[in-house]
Design an enzyme around this catalytic site. Sequence first.
Site, mmCIF file in Angstrom:
data_model
loop_
_atom_site.group_PDB
_atom_site.id
_atom_site.type_symbol
_atom_site.label_atom_id
_atom_site.label_comp_id
_atom_site.label_asym_id
_atom_site.label_seq_id
_atom_site.Cartn_x
_atom_site.Cartn_y
_atom_site.Cartn_z
ATOM 1 N N HIS A 474 0.811 -1.216 0.000
ATOM 2 C CA HIS A 474 0.000 0.000 0.000
ATOM 3 C C HIS A 474 0.847 1.270 0.000
ATOM 4 O O HIS A 474 0.568 2.193 0.772
ATOM 5 C CB HIS A 474 -0.915 0.018 1.236
ATOM 6 C CG HIS A 474 -1.917 -1.090 1.284
ATOM 7 N ND1 HIS A 474 -2.551 -1.492 2.444
ATOM 8 C CD2 HIS A 474 -2.416 -1.876 0.302
ATOM 9 C CE1 HIS A 474 -3.387 -2.481 2.174
ATOM 10 N NE2 HIS A 474 -3.318 -2.733 0.889
HETATM 11 C C1 LIG Z 1 0.017 -7.474 -4.789
HETATM 12 C C2 LIG Z 1 -0.914 -6.371 -4.361
HETATM 13 C C3 LIG Z 1 -1.999 -6.657 -3.535
HETATM 14 C C4 LIG Z 1 -2.867 -5.647 -3.146
HETATM 15 N N1 LIG Z 1 -4.008 -5.968 -2.471
HETATM 16 C C5 LIG Z 1 -4.955 -5.007 -2.291
HETATM 17 C C6 LIG Z 1 -6.241 -5.359 -1.804
HETATM 18 O O1 LIG Z 1 -6.553 -6.529 -1.548
HETATM 19 N N2 LIG Z 1 -7.154 -4.352 -1.648
HETATM 20 C C7 LIG Z 1 -6.851 -3.047 -1.911
HETATM 21 O O2 LIG Z 1 -7.702 -2.178 -1.703
HETATM 22 N N3 LIG Z 1 -5.629 -2.697 -2.368
HETATM 23 C C8 LIG Z 1 -4.704 -3.648 -2.611
HETATM 24 N N4 LIG Z 1 -3.504 -3.309 -3.160
HETATM 25 C C9 LIG Z 1 -3.203 -1.880 -3.379
HETATM 26 C C10 LIG Z 1 -4.007 -1.219 -4.506
HETATM 27 O O3 LIG Z 1 -4.220 -2.129 -5.557
HETATM 28 C C11 LIG Z 1 -3.264 0.035 -4.986
HETATM 29 O O4 LIG Z 1 -3.086 0.918 -3.897
HETATM 30 C C12 LIG Z 1 -4.007 0.789 -6.073
HETATM 31 O O5 LIG Z 1 -4.305 -0.067 -7.139
HETATM 32 C C13 LIG Z 1 -3.154 1.966 -6.549
HETATM 33 O O6 LIG Z 1 -3.811 2.622 -7.589
HETATM 34 P P1 LIG Z 1 -3.065 3.733 -8.440
HETATM 35 O O7 LIG Z 1 -4.065 4.258 -9.423
HETATM 36 O O8 LIG Z 1 -2.392 4.685 -7.540
HETATM 37 O O9 LIG Z 1 -1.865 2.979 -9.201
HETATM 38 P P2 LIG Z 1 -1.878 1.677 -10.105
HETATM 39 O O10 LIG Z 1 -3.174 0.985 -10.044
HETATM 40 O O11 LIG Z 1 -0.658 0.915 -9.753
HETATM 41 O O12 LIG Z 1 -1.766 2.257 -11.585
HETATM 42 C C14 LIG Z 1 -0.649 2.865 -12.147
HETATM 43 C C15 LIG Z 1 -0.654 2.548 -13.645
HETATM 44 O O13 LIG Z 1 0.230 3.421 -14.309
HETATM 45 C C16 LIG Z 1 1.004 2.678 -15.238
HETATM 46 N N5 LIG Z 1 2.253 3.401 -15.445
HETATM 47 C C17 LIG Z 1 3.238 3.586 -14.533
HETATM 48 N N6 LIG Z 1 4.223 4.339 -15.077
HETATM 49 C C18 LIG Z 1 3.842 4.632 -16.337
HETATM 50 C C19 LIG Z 1 4.439 5.372 -17.380
HETATM 51 N N7 LIG Z 1 5.620 5.991 -17.221
HETATM 52 N N8 LIG Z 1 3.782 5.464 -18.565
HETATM 53 C C20 LIG Z 1 2.575 4.871 -18.737
HETATM 54 N N9 LIG Z 1 1.969 4.144 -17.775
HETATM 55 C C21 LIG Z 1 2.595 4.038 -16.579
HETATM 56 C C22 LIG Z 1 1.185 1.349 -14.555
HETATM 57 O O14 LIG Z 1 1.584 0.342 -15.464
HETATM 58 C C23 LIG Z 1 -0.191 1.126 -13.942
HETATM 59 O O15 LIG Z 1 -1.070 0.518 -14.853
HETATM 60 C C24 LIG Z 1 -2.611 -4.294 -3.563
HETATM 61 C C25 LIG Z 1 -1.532 -4.000 -4.384
HETATM 62 C C26 LIG Z 1 -0.701 -5.027 -4.812
HETATM 63 C C27 LIG Z 1 0.437 -4.690 -5.735
#
Ligand SMILES: Cc1cc2nc3c(=O)[nH]c(=O)nc-3n(C[C@H](O)[C@H](O)[C@H](O)COP(=O)(O)OP(=O)(O)OC[C@H]3O[C@@H](n4cnc5c(N)ncnc54)[C@H](O)[C@@H]3O)c2cc1C
Length: 538
Positions: A474
């Site tokens: 997280h």
């Molecule tokens: C293994 C694991 C288990 C988890 N379990 C849970 C759970 O059970 N419940 C829960 O609520 N949360 C869980 N989480 C946490 C939750 O999924 C994340 O906090 C949340 O998805 C983050 O969202 P975000 O939009 O910030 O980033 P992300 O969803 O990570 O999205 C970022 C996106 O940007 C893309 N990206 C990055 N850099 C670039 C670039 N330079 N150019 C183009 N694209 C790019 C990435 O490929 C990705 O698709 C878990 C996370 C993981 C990894």
Amino acid sequence: MSEYDYIIVGAGSAGCVLANRLSENGKHSVLLLEAGGSDLNFWIWMPIGYGKTFYRKSVNWMYETEPNPELNDRVSYWPRGKVMGGSSSINAMVYIRGQQEDFEDWKEMGNPGWGWDDVLPYFKKSETNDRGADAYRGGDGPVHVSTMDRDLHPLCQDFIAAGQEVQYPHNPDFNGASQEGVGTYQNTAKGGMRMSTARAYIRPAQRRPNLRVEKHAMATEITLDGKRATGVTYRQRGQVKTAKARREVILSAGAINSPQLLQLSGIGPADLLRDKGIAVRHAAEGVGKHLQDHLAVDFLYRSKVPTLNDQLYPWYGKLWHGMRYVLTRRGPLSLGVNQAGGFVRSRPGLRSPNMQLFFSPVSYTKAPPGQRALMNPDPFSGFLLSAQPTRPTSRGHLEIRSSDPFEPVEIHPNYLSTDYDVQEILEASKLVRHLAEAPSLANVIESEIAPGSHVQSDEDLIADCRARSGTVFHPVSTCRMGPDPAQDVVDARLKVHGIEGLRVADASIFPTLTSGNTNAPAIMVGEKAAGLILQHDG
Ligand SMILES: Cc1cc2nc3c(=O)[nH]c(=O)nc-3n(C[C@H](O)[C@H](O)[C@H](O)COP(=O)(O)OP(=O)(O)OC[C@H]3O[C@@H](n4cnc5c(N)ncnc54)[C@H](O)[C@@H]3O)c2cc1C
């Protein structure tokens, strides 16, 4: 060069929401850039496929942190989704919003519009709860949230009964009026299949003529004209491309990659940028700072009664449950690993619960390095009970290693770097032991495998946490929202301080870590960001 009204970098939990909402009224052209590829992948859609994507390079950035001084210099493995849906495509699917107090804190930190009453409508807007809508839950949003009750392992009831025996209330809905108590989790799933944000928000929108989704498109730099963002340079299948943003660039690349892209573009700590040979376009000390993450400690038990191990370990069990899943989308493979849990107080006098609990009716003590052996559990009956302090005070940071956008950043989580966090994780360990001694669990426990009954004193329990505790995945706050341009990266409208036409909207903007899992609040940030952007749209 192509031109769009809005360019969104990253199709993750927040980015997919933005792409859908900003293209919804048909008035704006939207480009969504995603470094990873399609999410049409059996292991992504099948909930227990989590064990496969956990270490799969084709859909996962597979980061490693620097050695953690307070964790015996251990390196932590940090998976992050690199695929449509981002981490919502590879996460453990637990749906938790956080405590009302978390968002009140956000508001009090100087962020008007982010208190509980302000964010609740966006949580509801994003959600279809399978129990129906009420004052707290959504009934017609894109993200389906499902109860697991039909297929829950019976041991979950022993866990809940044990909780009640030590005076924790039973809570039927952690996302309702109060988070406190023990109960079963809900998952982001529909019909036994994962509900990522790609499935929820992009599939229904992908035929819109004004939305363009570019996969395998890695943003390498935000182009700037003085202090105004004008577009994004990206690399796609070996070609360098640039897209121009008429209105705004929105970074939704997640808590690791959003600050990385800012630093690569010359927006970050001035000394760091100079050191890496990057021209300083805008000095912003907070970019990459204030990193927070949840750290949990797992207790493993050998059980007197059958657990999921007994169903999934034998080859005929795998075959039977595999066939059952394919034919009916039911059974243990249709669920997440964390079936029950809760939010409780480890001591009196606290404002709200300070511990999150996870109960998994499965154990895997001998997972080979590089494998999350969910389909290969222990050959004996076993289960796992873990606890994580919800509001750690340790702060880490991350920084680029070089000006090469393909080189992973240096991550310093700085776990357990405050005395408060050491005491909290000690209390987490004691709390798990206390629960395990309650009659309903004591009756089914044969022995404690890890850490083992020889670990008893506070010193030994702390040493065990240093040796075995691990991330709950997280990371947040690396582009923290707040009013102070000297330390905060975005303001309460998610605009990067000091730069025009540039916002950040993902888990990196959380002012503090929410009390629980971070996917639902990241989705809420996407919904709220879209609301802010479209507010003056006429
Ligand atoms: C293994 C694991 C288990 C988890 N379990 C849970 C759970 O059970 N419940 C829960 O609520 N949360 C869980 N989480 C946490 C939750 O999924 C994340 O906090 C949340 O998805 C983050 O969202 P975000 O939009 O910030 O980033 P992300 O969803 O990570 O999205 C970022 C996106 O940007 C893309 N990206 C990055 N850099 C670039 C670039 N330079 N150019 C183009 N694209 C790019 C990435 O490929 C990705 O698709 C878990 C996370 C993981 C990894």
